[in-house]
Design a protein around this motif. Sequence first.
Motif, PDB file in Angstrom:
ATOM      1  N   PHE B  18      38.382  48.355  40.812  1.00  0.00           N
ATOM      2  CA  PHE B  18      37.710  47.425  41.729  1.00  0.00           C
ATOM      3  C   PHE B  18      38.364  46.046  41.779  1.00  0.00           C
ATOM      4  O   PHE B  18      38.136  45.281  42.719  1.00  0.00           O
ATOM      5  N   TYR B  19      39.187  45.711  40.785  1.00  0.00           N
ATOM      6  CA  TYR B  19      39.946  44.449  40.890  1.00  0.00           C
ATOM      7  C   TYR B  19      40.771  44.453  42.174  1.00  0.00           C
ATOM      8  O   TYR B  19      40.906  43.451  42.846  1.00  0.00           O
ATOM      9  N   SER B  23      36.644  42.777  43.636  1.00  0.00           N
ATOM     10  CA  SER B  23      35.368  42.637  42.951  1.00  0.00           C
ATOM     11  C   SER B  23      35.504  42.860  41.451  1.00  0.00           C
ATOM     12  O   SER B  23      35.312  43.968  40.952  1.00  0.00           O
ATOM     13  N   ALA B  24      35.818  41.780  40.765  1.00  0.00           N
ATOM     14  CA  ALA B  24      35.848  41.826  39.303  1.00  0.00           C
ATOM     15  C   ALA B  24      34.451  42.124  38.769  1.00  0.00           C
ATOM     16  O   ALA B  24      34.286  42.822  37.774  1.00  0.00           O
ATOM     17  N   ALA B  25      33.435  41.606  39.457  1.00  0.00           N
ATOM     18  CA  ALA B  25      32.051  41.780  39.001  1.00  0.00           C
ATOM     19  C   ALA B  25      31.679  43.261  38.971  1.00  0.00           C
ATOM     20  O   ALA B  25      31.075  43.740  38.007  1.00  0.00           O
ATOM     21  N   LYS B  26      32.036  43.985  40.027  1.00  0.00           N
ATOM     22  CA  LYS B  26      31.699  45.415  40.076  1.00  0.00           C
ATOM     23  C   LYS B  26      32.466  46.165  38.986  1.00  0.00           C
ATOM     24  O   LYS B  26      31.925  47.054  38.332  1.00  0.00           O
ATOM     25  N   HIS B  27      33.723  45.794  38.791  1.00  0.00           N
ATOM     26  CA  HIS B  27      34.527  46.444  37.747  1.00  0.00           C
ATOM     27  C   HIS B  27      33.872  46.224  36.377  1.00  0.00           C
ATOM     28  O   HIS B  27      33.720  47.177  35.598  1.00  0.00           O
ATOM     29  N   ASN B  28      33.488  44.998  36.119  1.00  0.00           N
ATOM     30  CA  ASN B  28      32.909  44.691  34.799  1.00  0.00           C
ATOM     31  C   ASN B  28      31.608  45.458  34.574  1.00  0.00           C
ATOM     32  O   ASN B  28      31.338  45.935  33.474  1.00  0.00           O
ATOM     33  N   ARG B  29      30.791  45.560  35.609  1.00  0.00           N
ATOM     34  CA  ARG B  29      29.531  46.299  35.461  1.00  0.00           C
ATOM     35  C   ARG B  29      29.804  47.789  35.203  1.00  0.00           C
ATOM     36  O   ARG B  29      29.178  48.403  34.349  1.00  0.00           O
ATOM     37  N   LEU B  34      27.009  50.160  33.649  1.00  0.00           N
ATOM     38  CA  LEU B  34      25.913  49.813  34.557  1.00  0.00           C
ATOM     39  C   LEU B  34      26.195  50.331  35.963  1.00  0.00           C
ATOM     40  O   LEU B  34      27.344  50.609  36.328  1.00  0.00           O
TER      41      LEU B  34
END
Lengths: 330, 62
Positions: B18-19, B23-29, B34
């Motif tokens: 996702f990077y 979207s770093a946020a989606k990758h991290n989740r 999550l």
Amino acid sequence: MATNFQPSNIIEVGIGSGSKALGTLHANSDTWDFLQVTDFNIEAASAPLEIAPNKSGLLGQLASQGHHRPDTQMYEVTLTMRGTATAVLKSCLALFGDGASEASLTPASNTNDNSSTAMKHGGTNVNAVTLLFENAGADATALDVSMVGCFATSMTMRQDVGTNGGEMVVETTFVTGYRPVQSAYAAPNSKVLDTGAPKNIFGLTANTLGGETLILNSWEINISRPLVRVHYQDTTDYHPYGYVQTGPYEVTGTLVAKRDDEIHDLDAGIAGDSTGIILALAQGSDFIIDCQKVMIDNSKPEMGDFMLQSIPFRAFAASETAEIIGITIA
Amino acid sequence: MKYIAKESYKKLSDDKNFYAFGSAAKHNRLMSGLAIEVTNVPKELKSHLQSAEIKKVKKEDK
């Protein structure tokens, strides 16, 4: 004597994005979105002047007392854009690291370097953007101004039946600790022109707060955070070592709605019961703003030809992993 | 729709996860196990994600 001059209406604003070492200019082969910017300010390399104390007995200031402080400088640009999906998502990317719908802000959101816990100069970062102001350079040949390593610190979305034909306006503030550069930037290989239609308040189909349907005259939502630069690396460029977010994301806003029976049914939340309620604004499935835990902050009636209710609010997360605000936009 | 990561997602390099889609946020989740809500899943990632929607169970007749 210079004969060149700068018409402001020929300046085009582009946002370069994609994984890059923080502090590095996005290349002309990177993704460049040219948004529907309607207003903006511009920055140039500059430094505040600090004055050392005056010697007793002297009533004039000496040149030796003057000290420029480029090491403290944060350059700040605010873009006002028509409210398209790209304008919203590029803002969310630089503000909380989610540039793909549904853009979701949680207490764990950040704009750190990839797989890192910091925003560090030279670190690979997918959230930082480069702002390019084509035709904004003061020099006859250094035609453009670029700002690298930009993050957003604030984003406001607003719609109003009385302005802009109801179109959504997105106002985003970007900051950088890197000096803006004037140069003849090689034009991006492919400019992605933002041709999307702005969302419009007259397109909203379902607006509820705490399950009560509101007839909205206007609304705005602001997402903001504090960001500071970390010192300086040298006295040549004064590049920062990176950035630090010094406080949480805050999501606040105001709804202005027709004062009616549904407003009356919100009495408990308006009077104050410290209970989060759901705010949902939706234009079909193309545009949805979803806040699961909103608390009303000192709501008051407003006088006009007919009565309105101003409903300021703040959005919270239900838990450390839950969403504060979700923005679905296509 | 809501999605969670398959094991294969966690092995993707940063230029493919996702990077690469902003979207770093989606990758991290996803990496934290999550679920994420995605309006349009990039086709390159479809095979690495699985639905996290709650399936409706059909009531069986007695």
